[in-house]
Design a protein around this motif. Structure first.
Motif, PDB file in Angstrom:
ATOM      1  N   ARG A   1      59.889  63.793 -27.669  1.00  0.00           N
ATOM      2  CA  ARG A   1      60.775  62.793 -27.071  1.00  0.00           C
ATOM      3  C   ARG A   1      60.757  62.887 -25.537  1.00  0.00           C
ATOM      4  O   ARG A   1      60.790  61.862 -24.845  1.00  0.00           O
ATOM      5  CB  ARG A   1      62.204  62.969 -27.598  1.00  0.00           C
ATOM      6  CG  ARG A   1      62.378  62.448 -29.024  1.00  0.00           C
ATOM      7  CD  ARG A   1      63.727  62.859 -29.624  1.00  0.00           C
ATOM      8  NE  ARG A   1      64.847  62.481 -28.790  1.00  0.00           N
ATOM      9  CZ  ARG A   1      65.474  61.297 -28.849  1.00  0.00           C
ATOM     10  NH1 ARG A   1      65.067  60.389 -29.711  1.00  0.00           N
ATOM     11  NH2 ARG A   1      66.496  61.040 -28.061  1.00  0.00           N
ATOM     12  N   ASP A   2      60.696  64.101 -25.027  1.00  0.00           N
ATOM     13  CA  ASP A   2      60.709  64.256 -23.565  1.00  0.00           C
ATOM     14  C   ASP A   2      59.498  63.599 -22.897  1.00  0.00           C
ATOM     15  O   ASP A   2      59.606  63.053 -21.810  1.00  0.00           O
ATOM     16  CB  ASP A   2      60.737  65.746 -23.182  1.00  0.00           C
ATOM     17  CG  ASP A   2      62.144  66.327 -23.318  1.00  0.00           C
ATOM     18  OD1 ASP A   2      63.090  65.536 -23.518  1.00  0.00           O
ATOM     19  OD2 ASP A   2      62.282  67.554 -23.227  1.00  0.00           O
TER      20      ASP A   2
ATOM     21  N   LEU B   1      46.085  65.110 -26.155  1.00  0.00           N
ATOM     22  CA  LEU B   1      45.746  65.460 -24.767  1.00  0.00           C
ATOM     23  C   LEU B   1      46.762  64.871 -23.797  1.00  0.00           C
ATOM     24  O   LEU B   1      47.194  65.526 -22.848  1.00  0.00           O
ATOM     25  CB  LEU B   1      44.352  64.944 -24.406  1.00  0.00           C
ATOM     26  CG  LEU B   1      43.149  65.684 -25.000  1.00  0.00           C
ATOM     27  CD1 LEU B   1      41.858  64.924 -24.675  1.00  0.00           C
ATOM     28  CD2 LEU B   1      43.057  67.117 -24.470  1.00  0.00           C
ATOM     29  N   LYS B   2      47.142  63.613 -24.059  1.00  0.00           N
ATOM     30  CA  LYS B   2      48.113  62.956 -23.174  1.00  0.00           C
ATOM     31  C   LYS B   2      49.457  63.685 -23.209  1.00  0.00           C
ATOM     32  O   LYS B   2      50.123  63.834 -22.196  1.00  0.00           O
ATOM     33  CB  LYS B   2      48.294  61.484 -23.584  1.00  0.00           C
ATOM     34  CG  LYS B   2      47.075  60.637 -23.233  1.00  0.00           C
ATOM     35  CD  LYS B   2      47.235  59.189 -23.685  1.00  0.00           C
ATOM     36  CE  LYS B   2      45.870  58.497 -23.646  1.00  0.00           C
ATOM     37  NZ  LYS B   2      45.923  57.122 -24.131  1.00  0.00           N
ATOM     38  N   VAL B   3      49.844  64.122 -24.404  1.00  0.00           N
ATOM     39  CA  VAL B   3      51.080  64.894 -24.532  1.00  0.00           C
ATOM     40  C   VAL B   3      50.930  66.226 -23.804  1.00  0.00           C
ATOM     41  O   VAL B   3      51.771  66.612 -22.984  1.00  0.00           O
ATOM     42  CB  VAL B   3      51.426  65.136 -26.022  1.00  0.00           C
ATOM     43  CG1 VAL B   3      52.607  66.096 -26.162  1.00  0.00           C
ATOM     44  CG2 VAL B   3      51.712  63.812 -26.730  1.00  0.00           C
ATOM     45  N   ALA B   4      49.838  66.927 -24.105  1.00  0.00           N
ATOM     46  CA  ALA B   4      49.639  68.290 -23.595  1.00  0.00           C
ATOM     47  C   ALA B   4      49.643  68.335 -22.071  1.00  0.00           C
ATOM     48  O   ALA B   4      50.119  69.298 -21.464  1.00  0.00           O
ATOM     49  CB  ALA B   4      48.330  68.864 -24.137  1.00  0.00           C
ATOM     50  N   LYS B   5      49.110  67.287 -21.464  1.00  0.00           N
ATOM     51  CA  LYS B   5      49.046  67.254 -19.996  1.00  0.00           C
ATOM     52  C   LYS B   5      50.439  67.260 -19.384  1.00  0.00           C
ATOM     53  O   LYS B   5      50.620  67.638 -18.228  1.00  0.00           O
ATOM     54  CB  LYS B   5      48.259  66.017 -19.550  1.00  0.00           C
ATOM     55  CG  LYS B   5      47.865  66.009 -18.082  1.00  0.00           C
ATOM     56  CD  LYS B   5      46.935  64.840 -17.758  1.00  0.00           C
ATOM     57  CE  LYS B   5      46.557  64.806 -16.292  1.00  0.00           C
ATOM     58  NZ  LYS B   5      45.562  63.731 -16.009  1.00  0.00           N
ATOM     59  N   LYS B   6      51.442  66.831 -20.159  1.00  0.00           N
ATOM     60  CA  LYS B   6      52.810  66.721 -19.640  1.00  0.00           C
ATOM     61  C   LYS B   6      53.719  67.872 -20.069  1.00  0.00           C
ATOM     62  O   LYS B   6      54.911  67.861 -19.782  1.00  0.00           O
ATOM     63  CB  LYS B   6      53.434  65.396 -20.099  1.00  0.00           C
ATOM     64  CG  LYS B   6      52.759  64.181 -19.469  1.00  0.00           C
ATOM     65  CD  LYS B   6      53.565  62.921 -19.654  1.00  0.00           C
ATOM     66  CE  LYS B   6      52.951  61.755 -18.907  1.00  0.00           C
ATOM     67  NZ  LYS B   6      53.155  61.828 -17.451  1.00  0.00           N
ATOM     68  N   VAL B   7      53.178  68.847 -20.780  1.00  0.00           N
ATOM     69  CA  VAL B   7      54.006  69.960 -21.263  1.00  0.00           C
ATOM     70  C   VAL B   7      53.506  71.267 -20.639  1.00  0.00           C
ATOM     71  O   VAL B   7      52.357  71.645 -20.833  1.00  0.00           O
ATOM     72  CB  VAL B   7      53.957  70.066 -22.807  1.00  0.00           C
ATOM     73  CG1 VAL B   7      54.841  71.203 -23.300  1.00  0.00           C
ATOM     74  CG2 VAL B   7      54.363  68.747 -23.462  1.00  0.00           C
ATOM     75  N   THR B   8      54.376  71.939 -19.915  1.00  0.00           N
ATOM     76  CA  THR B   8      53.972  73.208 -19.291  1.00  0.00           C
ATOM     77  C   THR B   8      54.201  74.378 -20.246  1.00  0.00           C
ATOM     78  O   THR B   8      54.951  74.260 -21.223  1.00  0.00           O
ATOM     79  CB  THR B   8      54.789  73.485 -18.019  1.00  0.00           C
ATOM     80  OG1 THR B   8      56.161  73.655 -18.400  1.00  0.00           O
ATOM     81  CG2 THR B   8      54.664  72.361 -17.018  1.00  0.00           C
ATOM     82  N   PHE B   9      53.581  75.506 -19.919  1.00  0.00           N
ATOM     83  CA  PHE B   9      53.821  76.715 -20.708  1.00  0.00           C
ATOM     84  C   PHE B   9      55.297  77.100 -20.650  1.00  0.00           C
ATOM     85  O   PHE B   9      55.860  77.546 -21.655  1.00  0.00           O
ATOM     86  CB  PHE B   9      52.942  77.881 -20.236  1.00  0.00           C
ATOM     87  CG  PHE B   9      53.150  79.118 -21.074  1.00  0.00           C
ATOM     88  CD1 PHE B   9      52.807  79.124 -22.414  1.00  0.00           C
ATOM     89  CD2 PHE B   9      53.710  80.262 -20.532  1.00  0.00           C
ATOM     90  CE1 PHE B   9      53.015  80.250 -23.210  1.00  0.00           C
ATOM     91  CE2 PHE B   9      53.923  81.398 -21.320  1.00  0.00           C
ATOM     92  CZ  PHE B   9      53.572  81.392 -22.655  1.00  0.00           C
TER      93      PHE B   9
END
Lengths: 379, 379
Positions: free
Chosen positions: A229-230, A164-172
């Protein structure tokens, strides 16, 4: 021409130009200086010496930290979509060498969710395959005290908060650019990279302090780990380091052994006859007739049989050179060479299959968090 | 003008035209025939009689199945982003009436993951709020033997396999069209609807046969359940039925009570003084001066105070009519009306707050799968 190949975590097609791929992905070549540095920790593995593991991200930082006494955690994985073949074993064998050489713990992630989402398979299929694949992994002799196998649907309670923490920072936008997704991609596939990122941060999360992570895997996985990594710094985790290998070749001469061509794929459960038959049909660098080959010699550069020796079945460099030379001189013909390889593979598989049976107890003890492997799958 | 409003699961703005919204979403009005039919099972709830619960999908099928002896499972939920206010209680009170009237089990889903993904909150924040909100839910008296509270991050092991099956059938195109996502939406938010769909199928999954599901909730949630209903047949589950309410009004006259306007929001933990102060500042249908109001009368149609009686604090229709009439005739002034409402709310909250304290033991027993509520959150 040189552009005529495609490498994503889900599709590898065409003749791969590995130098160009490295350039496209922006990874760093493993050069002589890095090999020298790595030789300080133990004898360099043939896969490094031969440029099979050929590219990396931040490998130097991992070694610098290690020299300061900071041990990294190893992480690699498998998408359980079918039986294990030799191509899957290759990077795992390298992981085992890293574990032995640096004496480090490791996480092995089995992405049964991914294979369900991306392929025409049920969750029962992918879970069953996860167990079968885990036996092959464990058969390679990873340290049972230091190695934990994660199955995504079994360990989702641990993975999900991290994902979830990762997903919140990755846009479509990012997912689209990195993986080539479009509007027809399902929303599970879009989310999935967050699940693959999670184990890279798991040890830091468990210990409550930044723990370096090294991921040895096929270079086709780089898109996932670019994303991982980003987002890492923003989440307070160290960026994982990567060390990438080329794809294990297919027997039919293709750039990647693939389960979609069963006759050109050697599975870990194949018997001696099946191996003989498959190697017998392999694409070689030989000539059309014995006479021509005796005269002109063969071409080991394009030969699938030679590649097998090179990648996995002849660790001795001088013997490998000798084989190539005698092929070029027309001294050894394809039939004999295939027989030698068949013998090598069968010796390897006989031993592997015995260890694979013994691994049934080991995989239980390696289950992350002590989950119980799917009972039906155990037969 | 009439188009000048927006209703999504994450944003409600403008003056909502509920008839137009129903048309846009394609839901069915609750008409006299349906009310008659429902009155067979027990006295019709005021929220139905007054058109607060006003729209549905497949409610008739639920009743037909019920008449054949097939009990449905209730499912509703809460996104734990802050303290519970009266607007949250409203549909839960209706759910309790359904549970009592039809004697059915219920799942209550707390989407701590959703609020983390869509808002500037940590997972610790949303988990803590889930516990606080659960106390309010349990305080309403749901049957502890028949009611289970799901917290997404605690029960993800159960939800995830169901969510994966949903996600595999939903493309980004669909998510974009239904929720208004774009390229800047994070990949967790895109996936989330699959998690909200999961409890609708949970009882069918557990029992291994199709179990009807009824979801009473705010109409702002319809986008999620359109997706859920679309994928259901392909997964072998019955489409859930829905019964939708309007948004609970804000004290400042807006169409929805919202935590973003704290002074126009009555929280379940507010004390008598806070309630008096907030109600005191409410938007009313009164005139600028006492004299003018005595002469011309007030307008209950636009009055937030009157809406509170209508939605929650005056169940007796004749008394409500009487109040409206005496307002229109200028007999009762805003000050007195506000005092009456303050009194009603404070009586309700005193009782609720006592039950909320008692609910600390109940929520433990209601935790789905027996998870332990976050210890820090319990204080």
């Amino acid at each position: 021409m040189a552009e005529d190949f495609k490498v994503t975590p889900w599709e590898v097609t065409g003749d791969i130009d590995y130098d160009l791929l490295q350039e496209r992905f922006g990874t760093t070549p493993i050069d002589g200086a890095l090999l020298d540095r790595m030789s300080r920790y133990g004898e360099i593995h043939p896969m490094l010496r031969r440029g099979i593991f050929y590219s990396h991200r931040d490998m130097v930082r991992i070694l610098d930290d290690y020299d300061k006494g900071e041990r990294f955690t190893l992480y690699t994985g498998r998408g359980p979509s079918g039986n294990t073949h030799l191509g899957h074993l290759m990077p795992w064998i390298f992981n085992k060498w890293i574990q032995d050489t640096f004496d480090v713990p490791m996480y092995f992630q089995m992405t049964d969710d991914e294979k369900f989402l991306f392929k025409d398979l049920t969750l029962e299929d992918t879970k069953r395959m996860a167990y079968e694949n885990a036996l092959d992994f464990a058969a390679l002799g990873f340290d049972p005290d230091k190695t934990r196998i994660i199955v995504d649907t079994e360990n989702i309670d641990t993975l999900y908060p991290l994902a979830l923490k990762v997903a919140k920072k990755v846009t479509f936008s990012t997912a689209k650019a990195v993986f080539g997704f479009d509007n027809s991609t399902n929303i599970g596939s879009i989310f999935f990279t967050a699940i693959q990122a999670a184990p890279a941060f798991l040890e830091s999360e468990i210990r409550g302090r930044p723990v370096p992570c090294l991921i040895p895997c096929g270079i086709d996985q780089d898109p996932h780990f670019r994303v991982t990594r980003d987002v890492a710094p923003g989440l307070g985790y160290p960026k994982p380091s990567l060390i990438y290998c080329k794809m294990f070749p297919g027997l039919s001469g293709g750039d990647k052994m693939s389960s979609s061509d069963e006759n050109a794929t050697i599975y870990t459960t194949d018997g001696p006859k099946a191996v003989r038959k498959k190697v017998g049909k392999a694409f070689t660098g030989g000539c059309v007739s014995v006479e021509e080959q005796r005269e002109k010699g063969g071409n080991p550069e394009v030969c699938a049989v030679f590649k097998y020796f090179y990648y996995l079945f002849e660790e001795d460099d001088s013997k490998l050179d000798e084989l190539a030379d005698s092929c070029r001189r027309g001294e050894i013909l394809c039939g004999e060479c295939k027989m030698r390889l068949t013998e090598r593979i069968n010796v390897f598989l006989e031993d592997h299959q015995a260890k694979r049976e013994e691994a049934r107890d080991i995989v239980d003890s390696m289950a992350f968090g002590g989950f119980e492997w799917n009972k039906e799958a155990k037969r």
